[in-house]
Structures are given as structure tokens and as C-alpha cells.
Design an enzyme around this catalytic site. Structure first.
Site, mmCIF file in Angstrom:
data_model
loop_
_atom_site.group_PDB
_atom_site.id
_atom_site.type_symbol
_atom_site.label_atom_id
_atom_site.label_comp_id
_atom_site.label_asym_id
_atom_site.label_seq_id
_atom_site.Cartn_x
_atom_site.Cartn_y
_atom_site.Cartn_z
ATOM 1 C CE1 TYR A 198 -9.545 -7.250 -1.378
ATOM 2 C CE2 TYR A 198 -10.797 -5.902 -2.912
ATOM 3 C CZ TYR A 198 -9.580 -6.335 -2.408
ATOM 4 O OH TYR A 198 -8.410 -5.830 -2.924
ATOM 5 C CG ASN B 243 -2.040 -1.027 1.108
ATOM 6 O OD1 ASN B 243 -2.241 -1.627 0.056
ATOM 7 N ND2 ASN B 243 -2.748 -1.248 2.197
ATOM 8 C CG HIS C 99 -15.666 2.287 -9.247
ATOM 9 N ND1 HIS C 99 -16.314 2.326 -8.029
ATOM 10 C CD2 HIS C 99 -14.493 1.637 -9.026
ATOM 11 C CE1 HIS C 99 -15.563 1.732 -7.103
ATOM 12 N NE2 HIS C 99 -14.461 1.302 -7.679
ATOM 13 N NE ARG D 130 -9.043 -2.104 -8.464
ATOM 14 C CZ ARG D 130 -8.054 -1.346 -8.932
ATOM 15 N NH1 ARG D 130 -7.167 -1.876 -9.745
ATOM 16 N NH2 ARG D 130 -7.956 -0.079 -8.590
ATOM 17 N NE ARG E 211 -10.732 -0.375 3.198
ATOM 18 C CZ ARG E 211 -10.968 -0.405 1.887
ATOM 19 N NH1 ARG E 211 -11.943 -1.134 1.418
ATOM 20 N NH2 ARG E 211 -10.271 0.327 1.059
#
Length: 827
Positions: free
Chosen positions: A471, A43, A438, A370, A564
């Protein structure tokens, strides 16, 4: 004057620190702790390539624009530099002091070349000769050889050599090819960093010269280049060209060097790479490229990882037999899928696979943002969304797929999928000019006895079977006609020239979502203290949305936010946000779902979808939120929100500008609870938000790591032996009703050991199941001994004062050793 907003970039780093805290959690299996360090390393790499790169570009071009929190680009870079140095030091400490020693207890040894035996060195030398030496290319730096280009995220050796004849010192660079593993195995359970193996064989690369030194360095470069879509006739070709230029011409953003690298070598690198700002240089005290710890996590040691979770299939989608189809079940009632607790394969994957097989299905339309790597074996079977789409196209169905080529860092994978789909006859489009698509949407058109019927899926996560196991996401399968009509028109926007601004049920960005969210916030604000707003999202950044929430708070509306990642709102500030609470849940699964709930009770309105409250989502992306209208599904959503709000094992709370771990009082871990709820749901249980919060099986306890200083100034810690379990541990005991945990900790230390103590900082929480099968959660504090005399008792028959190092050998349980290591400093 106190700023109204948190700084966006510093909030990103706040999130990284919350993730890093998981690597410090003694309750997690050791390889899971290693994984979280690797995640933070990855990250931070992305953060530098994108966010820091953008700030440096602003400074380089003289941009003096303040961010919403009032900071100039250069001020943000100063703050980022200080925070990242702190995070780097924390990462290196947890790796060196906690993780590597814990790994050794499980026969996983990360060792240096100097620690290897003769046979191990022979083995690695043979591997070097056969597999490594042929792919290495030493590059000299002298008047005839200019300093080489250092590629993004590459590991390199800076080597200094001396010609014994002329006694002239020279410099060379060796790139460690990314195809090489981060660690090499010298023998069973022993791993050596690849740079050390190469460093031990430099004489083979520089024959006739004396190698006087070698040190590792690493470079990060900008990945934030953009495609000029208006000028690109073929977006696919433009993106392929961009990726080539990104790899070759991007600007240097960060130089990482070993702390032991001589200053003259550091200065040479700075000069040759054109670095003019010392903030771009990071001196590391441990291993570079901590993302490479994924290699260790990938070891075949399942006992050192979280237990495998097998997602369930809820009754609405199970046991479909005979002439009945999955579409019949969806037509009966909407279905809510909660990943990874519910199965992607038997939910979303089965929906697309059924559409591909069903002869009544005429068309499939879907977005892909993705996807999984085409080489990933996990894409087999019904999980293989792309394979299902290919099969549908080859069977003659009309298949339209929007592949978003601008999904950062997944561009190459998506280009590969685009080619595969086009070759199969799928109509592939690449989105709307000026917008990133998206939205996670799929539409199936089916011919039935009474005419055409549309079946829809709207979700919060990608159509990716790999991330669906990692996820936390939500999705709705529905046959509601208005939703299907909205999706039909939305796909026309994506594939044609339509400019639809209003939809029947969906909230769609960039046309109506912002106004729709604001209108609902204002409606709740108008109700004053009777209003209620609950969001569970990834990021909250947009100033206009934040201001509306502030206004609603001032009107008395209760606002509960679970965020988050990035959070720019400041909760609990007098006169600004007294009625706003913010929490963040960080754990095994990446919290990724977005829920927007307005109001309470029967008239509450709720949406799920792909959008966060960021300018990029509301203004620059095509997003979709779908209302939850089935009361059964609404109860499921309320159950999810209730569990997340009650979590006190994984949750953090934001107090103005400081994130604080929520203390354990009930012992509710939302990820474990959702697994339990999924199992009962698969057996036919109905959602019950109140029942979901009960934790009758947990015993809460408190204890201390008590220290005293000897006459010679040495620190000793107190251990106890419990004859009932025949183990050595720390003093601890059950919290009595009405007693605070810290008071219980002091009382238990005194009762079990006779030692009076002074309370210090809280150290952490240990969770375990005792030999009787009881789940216990113990909060520990650091304590200083004030004296006392031990008398053997029913609980404890022996105590021992010892050094921390020796205590690690005496303690019986890994959880206690892990907690003690968290108090230690690097040697």
C-alpha cells in the site's frame, strides 16, 4: 433531471473495472495480471457480502429511501446486476483468451482432467485417495435428508446420480473444503482445478450408483451484521458470538453456477435455497472463484512478477550510532515516511521497537486496526509491531493498545492479537461505544534531562508490515509538543470517559473534522479564482462535502481531486463543477494515503491522516488528521502531488460519469518515479517538484494493428520484419514534434508497409526497453487496410498477412502477443 451525485455502489464497480484493466495491460508481467483478476474476484465477494447485502435488506424490509443520487434500493440492485454480469464476462474473457494462453508460453498450464496423460491421472488419483477423499462428505437430498446449509463463499458440486435398479434420479451436494488448494499439480507446470479432480472420482463417493452429471456452484452470504454495543457488556465476547452467527445464519446474497449446469438443477438449487429473485443467480462461463488465482500467483516464478522493490531508509533515520537514538533524530526535525518507497522496518517499525528497548521510555500508546496474521512469518524482526509492544509490556513499561474488533473481515485476526497482548500484560481496550476507531496513531512518552517528552506517529495506513509493502501510505514522526498533547488527550477519549471536542492542531472526527474541512473549503471559495483545493484520498462520498466543493467551484476555485476508489462527485458539469477535475491512479501499489491541501504557495495548509470524505469516516469513526508544518516535509508533499497529477501511465480521469484512461504523452509512471525519488533521497537529494516531473529518457511512438478481410471473409493482420532487430512485430515509429499520436500511427504504417489505413479504436499502450537501452512507449490503434503495395525499405524488409491465431506464433515479443490477444474473442 441530471443527478447531482454518482451512485455510490456503481462507483465501487467503476473502481473494480479500473483494477481489472490492469489484468488486460500487456506491459505487466503475466503473474501480476493474474493477481489483479484475483483481487477483483475478492473485491466482488466483499461487495456482495456487504453492500449488496445491505440493499437486499432494505428491499426485504420495505425501505423505499432514495440514495443521494436519486435511486431506490431495487433500482440499484437492477443496475448492479447488469454491471456485475458485464464485469464477470470481462473477467472470464481475459482469463480464457489472454491469461491462460500467456501462462502456457511460460510452461504454466491450467488443464482439464480430459487433457491429462495416464501418469498424471495416476498421480492425482493417488492424491485424491490419500488427501481429498477422507475430507469429503457427500450429502444426499431426499425426504429423509433435507437440503444442507451452504456456507459462505464455499465451492460445491451439485451431483446427479441414478440408481440402476430403480432408475430413480437423485441429487447430492459435495462441499469442496476450503482447506483444499484451488488447483492441484498433475506434473511440473501443469495445474488442474480441484473440482475437476473430485468430479473425476465421483464413482468412489457414490459406489453402486451411476453418476449422470456434476456441476460447480458457489454461494455468497451477508457479512453485514452488527454488534449491539450498548447491550454488550463485553465487546470481545459479543464480537466472537457475532462471528459464529455470521458463519452460520447469514442471508444468501448470490448464487454462482456454471453456465453448463442444466436448468432443472439450477431451479432445484433456487428452490431449495429459498431464492425468490433471479438477480441473485449468476451464470458463469469460466472458472468460479477467481480469487483462487492467488494460487497461481503464488508460484515460485519471480521472473514472471514485478521486480522486487527494496524500500530505502532516508538519511534522517539512517546510521544511528553511539549514544544517539532514533528519538534524537525525530527531536531535530519531523520525518515524513512514504510507504512502500521508504522502509516500514526502519521507519515505523524501528520507532516502536526503539520505544520498547529504550529504558527512558515510560509509556507507549497505540491503535491497531488491521494487523498482520499472527502466523505470517513477515511479522518477525523490527517489523513486528505487536512483538515490540509485548516486549515493552514485559519490561515494565506502561503499554496501552486499542484493538479495533470491528475491522470488517479482520475481526478474528484482531481478536487473536487482543488475547496475545492481554496475556503479555498490555492494557487492551476495544474502542469507543458507537464508534469504530480508524485513526492510525502512536504516542511514546520518554523521560529526558529536561523532563517528559512526547513522540508521535500519525499515519494514513495500518501498522501492518505486510500491507506496508503493498500500500502507498504516508506517516509523520514528530516531537512537536502540541501534537503530543493532542494525542494524549485523544487516547484519554479512547480509553476513558473523556469527550474532548477541540484539539490544538489535530482535526479529529467525529467532533471537529467535518467543520474543519468545510471551513477550509469555504475559505478557499471566498478567494474565488485565487483559491486552490487539492485532495488525494481513497473515497469521496459525503454529500455535504461534495456540495461545498461544488460551491467553491462555482466561485472560481480550482479543485484537483485524486480519488482511488469511490467517487460520487460529478466533475466538469456546466453550471455545477466546471473547475473540478478528478483523476484516479491504479497500479502496482494500492494508493492509500490521504492528503488535504488548501491554498497554494507559502500560505498553503496541508493535512494527512486516516480519513476519507465519507459519512462513516466523518460521523461514525474516530479519525485524526495532522497538519504538515515543516517546510521540508511540505515540499515532499508537493512533490508527491505533482507526480500523481502528471502521471499518464497509471492514471484515469472522470468526465462527468465516465472514467477514461489518460493517454500517454510524457510517459510518467508515478510508482516508478517514486521508487527513483526514494533512491536519490536515500543518497541525500532534496525534494524538487519540478525536477520530479522530467522524463527525458522516454521515446514516444505510435503504431497500428492493421486488418483486412479476404475474399472468403476471413480476417488477416499485418506483421512486419525488421532486419535491424531480426524480429516480427507490428508497424510503428517515433512521433514527430508537433504530430499527434494517431496521425503518427497512420504515417508509420504507410511509410513502413505501403499500406494506407483507416483509423479505428485505440487498443492500448506497450512499454519496453529496446536493445539500445532506450525506454519506448508505443500507443497502438486498430486499423482497416484501404490497400497499397509494399516495397522493402531500410526499416522493414518483409511483411506478412496472417490470421490472429497464426500471428501469435510468428510475433517475436510477448508484449505484442499480449496486445493482439486483447483484440480476440473467446473461441
Amino acid at each position: 433531471m441530471t443527478p447531482t451525485y454518482h451512485n455510490r455502489e456503481l462507483s465501487v464497480l467503476d473502481f473494480q473495472e479500473r483494477v481489472l484493466a490492469l489484468s488486460e495491460d500487456p506491459n505487466l508481467p503475466i503473474l501480476e495480471r493474474v493477481k489483479f483478476v484475483a483481487i477483483v474476484g475478492h473485491n466482488l465477494d466483499e461487495f456482495f457480502q456487504v453492500r449488496v447485502a445491505g440493499l437486499r435488506e432494505q428491499v426485504a424490509t420495505g425501505v423505499m429511501k432514495h440514495s443521494p443520487d436519486g435511486m431506490l434500493p431495487d433500482e440499484q440492485l437492477d443496475a448492479i446486476h447488469d454491471r456485475v454480469r458485464h464485469i464477470d464476462a470481462r473477467m472470464n474473457r481475459v482469463v480464457e483468451v489472454e491469461l491462460l494462453p500467456s501462462l502456457r508460453e511460460h510452461d504454466i498450464h491450467v488443464v482439464e482432467w480430459e487433457e491429462l496423460g495416464t501418469e498424471e491421472r495416476k498421480h492425482l488419483s493417488a492424491q485424491f485417495s490419500d488427501e481429498i477423499y477422507p475430507v469429503l462428505t457427500p450429502l444426499a437430498v431426499d425426504p429423509a435428508h433435507p437440503f444442507p446449509y451452504i456456507s459462505n463463499l464455499s465451492m460445491n458440486l451439485a451431483v446427479t446420480v441414478r440408481d440402476p435398479r430403480s432408475e430413480v434420479d437423485q441429487f447430492a451436494r459435495i462441499k469442496i473444503p476450503p482447506l483444499l488448494p484451488r488447483f492441484l499439480s498433475s506434473s511440473e507446470g501443469r495445474l488442474v482445478p480441484v473440482e475437476q479432480v473430485i468430479g473425476a472420482h465421483l464413482d468412489d463417493l457414490f459406489p453402486g450408483l451411476e453418476v449422470t452429471g456434476h456441476h460447480v456452484f458457489r454461494v455468497s452470504r451477508s457479512a453485514d451484521q452488527a454488534v449491539e454495543e450498548d447491550e454488550a457488556e463485553d465487546l470481545l465476547e459479543a464480537m466472537e458470538a457475532l462471528l459464529q452467527s455470521r458463519h452460520r445464519f447469514s442471508r444468501l446474497i448470490r448464487l454462482e453456477v456454471e453456465n453448463s449446469m442444466p436448468e432443472q438443477v439450477v431451479q432445484l438449487l433456487i428452490t431449495e435455497m429459498g431464492i425468490t429473485d433471479e438477480r441473485e443467480v449468476y451464470r458463469q462461463h469460466g472458472l468460479l472463484n477467481l480469487e483462487g488465482l492467488w494460487t497461481i500467483y503464488g508460484l515460485d516464478r519471480p521472473e514472471l512478477k514485478d521486480p522486487t522493490w527494496a524500500p530505502t531508509t532516508q538519511p534522517e533515520l539512517a546510521e544511528i550510532e553511539g549514544d544517539e537514538s532514533l528519538f534524537d533524530r525525530i527531536a531535530e526535525s519531523d520525518v515524513l515516511i512514504h510507504l512502500p518507497y521508504d522502509s516500514f522496518r526502519t521507519g515505523v517499525g524501528a520507532f516502536i521497537a526503539a520505544a520498547a528497548r529504550d529504558p527512558k521510555v515510560l509509556a507507549i500508546k497505540q491503535t491497531l486496526y488491521r494487523t498482520a496474521d499472527p502466523a505470517d512469518p513477515a511479522t518477525g524482526g523490527e517489523e513486528a509491531i505487536v512483538n515490540s509492544l509485548v516486549s515493552a509490556a514485559r519490561s515494565g513499561k506502561q503499554v496501552v493498545v486499542l484493538v479495533e474488533l470491528k475491522a470488517r473481515f479482520d475481526e478474528e485476526t484482531n481478536i487473536t492479537w487482543a488475547h496475545i497482548l492481554e496475556e503479555a500484560g498490555v492494557h487492551v481496550v476495544y474502542g469507543v461505544v458507537g464508534l469504530k476507531t480508524h485513526a492510525k496513531i502512536a504516542l511514546v512518552v520518554r523521560r529526558e534531562d529536561d523532563g517528559l517528552r512526547r513522540y508521535s506517529h500519525i499515519g494514513t495506513g495500518n501498522y501492518n508490515p505486510k500491507t506496508a509493502r503493498l500500500y502507498e501510505d504516508l506517516g509523520v514522526l514528530t516531537a512537536r509538543e502540541e501534537i503530543g498533547a493532542d494525542l494524549s488527550e485523544l487516547f484519554n477519549v479512547l480509553t476513558g470517559y473523556a469527550r474532548q471536542a477541540e484539539f490544538r492542531r489535530l482535526l479529529v472526527a467525529p467532533t471537529g473534522m467535518r467543520d474543519g474541512i468545510i471551513a477550509r473549503i469555504q475559505d478557499q471559495a471566498a478567494r474565488g479564482s485565487e483559491g486552490r483545493i487539492t485532495f488525494k484520498i481513497n473515497h469521496l462520498v459525503d454529500p455535504e462535502i461534495i456540495d461545498e466543493l461544488y460551491t467553491a467551484s462555482a466561485a472560481g476555485t480550482k479543485i484537483d481531486l485524486t480519488i482511488r476508489g469511490i467517487c460520487c462527485i460529478r466533475p466538469g458539469v456546466p453550471g455545477l463543477s466546471e473547475n473540478i477535475t478528478v483523476r484516479s491512479v491504479i497500479g502496482r501499489y494500492l494508493e492509500h494515503s490521504r492528503i488535504f491541501k488548501f491554498g497554494d504557495g507559502d500560505d498553503a495548509e496541508c493535512f494527512i491522516g486516516s480519513a476519507d470524505m465519507m459519512q462513516r469516516n466523518l460521523n461514525g469513526r474516530l479519525e485524526a488528521l495532522v497538519p504538515i508544518e515543516d517546510q521540508r516535509l511540505m515540499t515532499r508533499i508537493e512533490e508527491i502531488l505533482a507526480v500523481v497529477s502528471a502521471d499518464d501511465r497509471l492514471a484515469w480521469e472522470l468526465h462527468d460519469d465516465q472514467w477514461v484512461k489518460i493517454p500517454t504523452e510524457a510517459g510518467l509512471n508515478s510508482h516508478l518515479r517514486f521508487q527513483s525519488l526514494a533512491l536519490t533521497r536515500a543518497q541525500g537529494a532534496h525534494p524538487d517538484p519540478e525536477l520530479a516531473l522530467q522524463t527525458p529518457d522516454v521515446v514516444l511512438a505510435a503504431g497500428g494493428i492493421v486488418a483486412r478481410v479476404t475474399d472468403k471473409g476471413r480476417i488477416r493482420v499485418l506483421l512486419i520484419h525488421r532486419p535491424e532487430y531480426d524480429d516480427w512485430s507490428f508497424p510503428k515509429g517515433k512521433v514527430d514534434p508537433g504530430e499527434t499520436e494517431d496521425a503518427a500511427a497512420l504515417r508509420e504504417v504507410l511509410e513502413e508497409t505501403g499500406v494506407e489505413a483507416r483509423l479505428g479504436d485505440e487498443l492500448g499502450t506497450v512499454e519496453y526497453v529496446d536493445p539500445n537501452g532506450t525506454r519506448k512507449i508505443v500507443r497502438y490503434w486498430a486499423m482497416d487496410s484501404l490497400g497499397g503495395e509494399f516495397t522493402p525499405n531500410r526499416e522493414v524488409d518483409e511483411i506478412k498477412w496472417t490470421s490472429r491465431r497464426k500471428a501469435l506464433d510468428v510475433l517475436s515479443h510477448e508484449r505484442d502477443r499480449a496486445l493482439l490477444r486483447s483484440t480476440m474473442k473467446p473461441a
